[in-house]
Design a protein around this motif. Structure first.
Motif, PDB file in Angstrom:
ATOM      1  N   PHE A   6     -28.219  39.333  -3.751  1.00  0.00           N
ATOM      2  CA  PHE A   6     -27.666  39.933  -2.533  1.00  0.00           C
ATOM      3  C   PHE A   6     -27.401  38.856  -1.480  1.00  0.00           C
ATOM      4  N   PHE A   7     -28.374  37.983  -1.246  1.00  0.00           N
ATOM      5  CA  PHE A   7     -28.198  36.940  -0.228  1.00  0.00           C
ATOM      6  C   PHE A   7     -27.092  35.962  -0.596  1.00  0.00           C
ATOM      7  N   LEU A   8     -26.967  35.624  -1.877  1.00  0.00           N
ATOM      8  CA  LEU A   8     -25.853  34.774  -2.289  1.00  0.00           C
ATOM      9  C   LEU A   8     -24.532  35.504  -2.074  1.00  0.00           C
ATOM     10  N   GLY A   9     -24.526  36.816  -2.259  1.00  0.00           N
ATOM     11  CA  GLY A   9     -23.338  37.603  -1.944  1.00  0.00           C
ATOM     12  C   GLY A   9     -22.993  37.532  -0.469  1.00  0.00           C
ATOM     13  N   PHE A  17     -16.227  30.154  -1.511  1.00  0.00           N
ATOM     14  CA  PHE A  17     -16.570  29.192  -2.558  1.00  0.00           C
ATOM     15  C   PHE A  17     -17.938  28.533  -2.380  1.00  0.00           C
ATOM     16  N   THR A  18     -18.583  28.719  -1.259  1.00  0.00           N
ATOM     17  CA  THR A  18     -19.879  28.076  -1.038  1.00  0.00           C
ATOM     18  C   THR A  18     -20.940  28.615  -1.991  1.00  0.00           C
ATOM     19  N   ALA A  19     -21.008  29.921  -2.153  1.00  0.00           N
ATOM     20  CA  ALA A  19     -22.017  30.510  -3.047  1.00  0.00           C
ATOM     21  C   ALA A  19     -21.797  30.112  -4.506  1.00  0.00           C
ATOM     22  N   PRO A  20     -20.563  30.188  -5.033  1.00  0.00           N
ATOM     23  CA  PRO A  20     -20.382  29.735  -6.416  1.00  0.00           C
ATOM     24  C   PRO A  20     -20.693  28.252  -6.610  1.00  0.00           C
ATOM     25  N   ALA A  21     -20.368  27.431  -5.621  1.00  0.00           N
ATOM     26  CA  ALA A  21     -20.701  26.003  -5.731  1.00  0.00           C
ATOM     27  C   ALA A  21     -22.214  25.823  -5.783  1.00  0.00           C
ATOM     28  N   VAL A  86     -21.511  35.462  -8.408  1.00  0.00           N
ATOM     29  CA  VAL A  86     -22.792  34.761  -8.221  1.00  0.00           C
ATOM     30  C   VAL A  86     -23.958  35.713  -8.434  1.00  0.00           C
ATOM     31  N   GLY A  87     -23.785  36.964  -8.037  1.00  0.00           N
ATOM     32  CA  GLY A  87     -24.832  37.951  -8.277  1.00  0.00           C
ATOM     33  C   GLY A  87     -25.063  38.175  -9.756  1.00  0.00           C
TER      34      GLY A  87
END
Length: 151
Positions: A6-9, A17-21, A86-87
């Motif tokens: 959830f937080f990465l979402g 793109f920050t979360a996938p990186a 990412v989730g």
């Protein structure tokens, strides 16, 4: 693990793109095990560097006057898809891929709308958007690093 998805979402809602990186670097470093899953491509150094480059370009592009609103359909969908991705990656590592994808997508929706409201409110108070945008960048990058540190 679902709270981390959830937080990465939420981070994906702030910056697509920050979360996938961050997830890619977590996989490259071995903090997130994605080998033998459909998400394994995120664990390659090439993917991590490409996503990092895209994240850096997004940090710059976000400040440009012609950049569309994150609430427009295209950017909004991109952020939700990024959050779901990412989730799902975090969920896969915990055996809860669908729940992780849903948590990430919900976080991205919240991050997109909440991040917009927070940035606009701060920009109004400051009389300028740039300081608010830079603060949002810091929140996204530091937030992603903190979540990955917990993985």
């Amino acid at each position: 693990m679902l709270i981390l998805a959830f937080f990465l979402g939420v981070i994906a809602g702030l910056r697509t793109f920050t979360a996938p990186a961050a997830v890619a670097w977590a996989a490259v470093s071995g903090r997130l095990i994605l080998a033998d899953t459909p998400m394994a491509v995120l664990g390659s150094p090439v993917a991590a560097w490409i996503l990092t480059g895209l994240a850096a370009l997004e940090l710059v592009g976000d400040k440009l006057p012609k950049t569309p609103s994150r609430k427009a359909p295209g950017p909004f969908v991109a952020r939700v898809v990024s959050g779901a991705l990412v989730g799902a990656a975090v969920g896969w590592a915990a055996g809860q891929v669908l729940a992780g994808a849903v948590a990430g997508a919900l976080g991205a929706g919240l991050g997109t709308l909440g991040g917009y409201a927070a940035r606009m409110g701060l920009a109004r108070r400051l009389g300028r958007d740039l300081p608010a945008a830079l603060l949002e960048d810091v929140v996204a990058v530091v937030g992603a690093a903190l979540v990955v540190a917990v993985l």
